[in-house]
Design a protein around this motif. Structure first.
Motif, PDB file in Angstrom:
ATOM      1  N   MET A  93       0.862  -1.176   0.000  1.00  0.00           N
ATOM      2  CA  MET A  93       0.000   0.000   0.000  1.00  0.00           C
ATOM      3  C   MET A  93       0.903   1.232   0.000  1.00  0.00           C
ATOM      4  O   MET A  93       1.786   1.364   0.826  1.00  0.00           O
ATOM      5  N   ASP A  94       0.679   2.120  -0.937  1.00  0.00           N
ATOM      6  CA  ASP A  94       1.522   3.315  -0.987  1.00  0.00           C
ATOM      7  C   ASP A  94       0.996   4.394  -0.041  1.00  0.00           C
ATOM      8  O   ASP A  94      -0.076   4.286   0.532  1.00  0.00           O
ATOM      9  N   TRP A  95       1.799   5.436   0.121  1.00  0.00           N
ATOM     10  CA  TRP A  95       1.487   6.508   1.070  1.00  0.00           C
ATOM     11  C   TRP A  95       0.152   7.171   0.738  1.00  0.00           C
ATOM     12  O   TRP A  95      -0.655   7.426   1.613  1.00  0.00           O
ATOM     13  N   ASN A  96      -0.104   7.457  -0.537  1.00  0.00           N
ATOM     14  CA  ASN A  96      -1.325   8.143  -0.958  1.00  0.00           C
ATOM     15  C   ASN A  96      -2.564   7.317  -0.625  1.00  0.00           C
ATOM     16  O   ASN A  96      -3.555   7.836  -0.107  1.00  0.00           O
ATOM     17  N   THR A  97      -2.512   6.021  -0.916  1.00  0.00           N
ATOM     18  CA  THR A  97      -3.640   5.148  -0.611  1.00  0.00           C
ATOM     19  C   THR A  97      -3.883   5.101   0.893  1.00  0.00           C
ATOM     20  O   THR A  97      -5.018   5.174   1.358  1.00  0.00           O
ATOM     21  N   SER A  98      -2.811   4.985   1.652  1.00  0.00           N
ATOM     22  CA  SER A  98      -2.923   4.941   3.106  1.00  0.00           C
ATOM     23  C   SER A  98      -3.548   6.214   3.650  1.00  0.00           C
ATOM     24  O   SER A  98      -4.419   6.178   4.501  1.00  0.00           O
ATOM     25  N   LYS A  99      -3.114   7.359   3.175  1.00  0.00           N
ATOM     26  CA  LYS A  99      -3.643   8.638   3.654  1.00  0.00           C
ATOM     27  C   LYS A  99      -5.109   8.801   3.267  1.00  0.00           C
ATOM     28  O   LYS A  99      -5.903   9.322   4.043  1.00  0.00           O
ATOM     29  N   ASN A 100      -5.486   8.371   2.070  1.00  0.00           N
ATOM     30  CA  ASN A 100      -6.887   8.459   1.656  1.00  0.00           C
ATOM     31  C   ASN A 100      -7.767   7.578   2.533  1.00  0.00           C
ATOM     32  O   ASN A 100      -8.865   7.961   2.902  1.00  0.00           O
ATOM     33  N   ARG A 101      -7.292   6.399   2.864  1.00  0.00           N
ATOM     34  CA  ARG A 101      -8.054   5.491   3.716  1.00  0.00           C
ATOM     35  C   ARG A 101      -8.180   6.075   5.127  1.00  0.00           C
ATOM     36  O   ARG A 101      -9.226   6.003   5.745  1.00  0.00           O
ATOM     37  N   ASP A 102      -7.098   6.665   5.632  1.00  0.00           N
ATOM     38  CA  ASP A 102      -7.153   7.315   6.943  1.00  0.00           C
ATOM     39  C   ASP A 102      -8.164   8.452   6.938  1.00  0.00           C
ATOM     40  O   ASP A 102      -8.936   8.616   7.882  1.00  0.00           O
ATOM     41  N   PHE A 103      -8.179   9.238   5.871  1.00  0.00           N
ATOM     42  CA  PHE A 103      -9.117  10.356   5.753  1.00  0.00           C
ATOM     43  C   PHE A 103     -10.549   9.837   5.694  1.00  0.00           C
ATOM     44  O   PHE A 103     -11.442  10.363   6.363  1.00  0.00           O
ATOM     45  N   GLU A 104     -10.766   8.774   4.929  1.00  0.00           N
ATOM     46  CA  GLU A 104     -12.105   8.189   4.812  1.00  0.00           C
ATOM     47  C   GLU A 104     -12.583   7.682   6.179  1.00  0.00           C
ATOM     48  O   GLU A 104     -13.729   7.923   6.572  1.00  0.00           O
ATOM     49  N   ASP A 105     -11.712   7.006   6.915  1.00  0.00           N
ATOM     50  CA  ASP A 105     -12.072   6.523   8.253  1.00  0.00           C
ATOM     51  C   ASP A 105     -12.417   7.682   9.174  1.00  0.00           C
ATOM     52  O   ASP A 105     -13.338   7.599   9.974  1.00  0.00           O
ATOM     53  N   MET A 106     -11.670   8.779   9.066  1.00  0.00           N
ATOM     54  CA  MET A 106     -11.913   9.930   9.914  1.00  0.00           C
ATOM     55  C   MET A 106     -13.271  10.560   9.622  1.00  0.00           C
ATOM     56  O   MET A 106     -14.007  10.927  10.526  1.00  0.00           O
ATOM     57  N   ILE A 107     -13.635  10.638   8.357  1.00  0.00           N
ATOM     58  CA  ILE A 107     -14.887  11.270   7.945  1.00  0.00           C
ATOM     59  C   ILE A 107     -16.082  10.342   8.183  1.00  0.00           C
ATOM     60  O   ILE A 107     -17.088  10.741   8.767  1.00  0.00           O
ATOM     61  N   GLN A 108     -15.969   9.109   7.728  1.00  0.00           N
ATOM     62  CA  GLN A 108     -17.100   8.187   7.784  1.00  0.00           C
ATOM     63  C   GLN A 108     -17.116   7.322   9.033  1.00  0.00           C
ATOM     64  O   GLN A 108     -18.155   6.795   9.398  1.00  0.00           O
ATOM     65  N   GLY A 109     -15.983   7.134   9.657  1.00  0.00           N
ATOM     66  CA  GLY A 109     -15.882   6.217  10.780  1.00  0.00           C
ATOM     67  C   GLY A 109     -15.688   4.804  10.283  1.00  0.00           C
ATOM     68  O   GLY A 109     -15.567   4.553   9.086  1.00  0.00           O
ATOM     69  N   LYS A 110     -15.637   3.864  11.202  1.00  0.00           N
ATOM     70  CA  LYS A 110     -15.534   2.459  10.835  1.00  0.00           C
ATOM     71  C   LYS A 110     -16.188   1.633  11.938  1.00  0.00           C
ATOM     72  O   LYS A 110     -16.340   2.105  13.059  1.00  0.00           O
ATOM     73  N   PRO A 111     -16.611   0.424  11.604  1.00  0.00           N
ATOM     74  CA  PRO A 111     -17.260  -0.418  12.610  1.00  0.00           C
ATOM     75  C   PRO A 111     -16.335  -0.627  13.802  1.00  0.00           C
ATOM     76  O   PRO A 111     -15.117  -0.661  13.652  1.00  0.00           O
ATOM     77  N   GLY A 112     -16.940  -0.768  14.981  1.00  0.00           N
ATOM     78  CA  GLY A 112     -16.159  -0.979  16.189  1.00  0.00           C
ATOM     79  C   GLY A 112     -16.298  -2.391  16.705  1.00  0.00           C
ATOM     80  O   GLY A 112     -17.401  -2.939  16.751  1.00  0.00           O
ATOM     81  N   LEU A 113     -15.183  -2.980  17.103  1.00  0.00           N
ATOM     82  CA  LEU A 113     -15.183  -4.312  17.684  1.00  0.00           C
ATOM     83  C   LEU A 113     -15.713  -4.195  19.105  1.00  0.00           C
ATOM     84  O   LEU A 113     -15.047  -3.680  19.986  1.00  0.00           O
ATOM     85  N   ILE A 114     -16.952  -4.649  19.316  1.00  0.00           N
ATOM     86  CA  ILE A 114     -17.594  -4.458  20.614  1.00  0.00           C
ATOM     87  C   ILE A 114     -17.556  -5.711  21.488  1.00  0.00           C
ATOM     88  O   ILE A 114     -17.615  -5.623  22.709  1.00  0.00           O
ATOM     89  N   ILE A 115     -17.402  -6.897  20.864  1.00  0.00           N
ATOM     90  CA  ILE A 115     -17.246  -8.141  21.623  1.00  0.00           C
ATOM     91  C   ILE A 115     -16.199  -8.992  20.918  1.00  0.00           C
ATOM     92  O   ILE A 115     -16.244  -9.157  19.705  1.00  0.00           O
ATOM     93  N   LEU A 116     -15.281  -9.521  21.695  1.00  0.00           N
ATOM     94  CA  LEU A 116     -14.297 -10.478  21.178  1.00  0.00           C
ATOM     95  C   LEU A 116     -14.208 -11.624  22.168  1.00  0.00           C
ATOM     96  O   LEU A 116     -13.933 -11.410  23.362  1.00  0.00           O
ATOM     97  N   ASP A 117     -14.482 -12.831  21.682  1.00  0.00           N
ATOM     98  CA  ASP A 117     -14.447 -14.041  22.516  1.00  0.00           C
ATOM     99  C   ASP A 117     -15.249 -13.885  23.800  1.00  0.00           C
ATOM    100  O   ASP A 117     -14.790 -14.220  24.889  1.00  0.00           O
ATOM    101  N   GLY A 118     -16.458 -13.352  23.673  1.00  0.00           N
ATOM    102  CA  GLY A 118     -17.369 -13.247  24.807  1.00  0.00           C
ATOM    103  C   GLY A 118     -17.073 -12.112  25.768  1.00  0.00           C
ATOM    104  O   GLY A 118     -17.759 -11.972  26.777  1.00  0.00           O
ATOM    105  N   GLU A 119     -16.085 -11.276  25.468  1.00  0.00           N
ATOM    106  CA  GLU A 119     -15.699 -10.164  26.338  1.00  0.00           C
ATOM    107  C   GLU A 119     -16.147  -8.846  25.710  1.00  0.00           C
ATOM    108  O   GLU A 119     -15.805  -8.550  24.565  1.00  0.00           O
TER     109      GLU A 119
END
Length: 90
Positions: A1-27
């Motif tokens: 993954m190049d720098w530009n792709t990484s930065k665009n993905r970071d920007f997209e996550d910042m604007i739109q958010g991303k799903p949150g891991l709320i339970i892992l192995d029953g915790e």
């Protein structure tokens, strides 16, 4: 993954958010629950709507951007290859 792709993905996550891991192995991820202002009772209700009556049955659950819960029960085939070191006890 190049720098530009990484930065665009970071920007997209910042604007739109991303799903949150709320339970892992029953915790529950208390840190995320606090951030989302979600009570244990609400999470348990959402799990029941998914047919889960015991949190220990959950392999992994994500709180989606829509506010819905995606659940993978233990023993189900999984494509989830997430980082098992993500903390859930914060």
């Amino acid at each position: 993954m190049d720098w530009n792709t990484s930065k665009n993905r970071d920007f997209e996550d910042m604007i739109q958010g991303k799903p949150g891991l709320i339970i892992l192995d029953g915790e529950m991820n208390n840190k995320l629950m606090k951030k989302e202002r979600m009570t244990k009772a609400v999470l348990e209700s959402m799990l029941r709507q998914q047919g889960v009556f015991d949190i220990s049955e959950v392999r992994v659950a994500f709180l989606e951007l829509s506010g819905k819960l995606s659940v993978l029960k233990r023993g189900e085939d999984s494509e989830y290859k997430g980082d098992e070191t993500e903390g859930t006890k914060d």
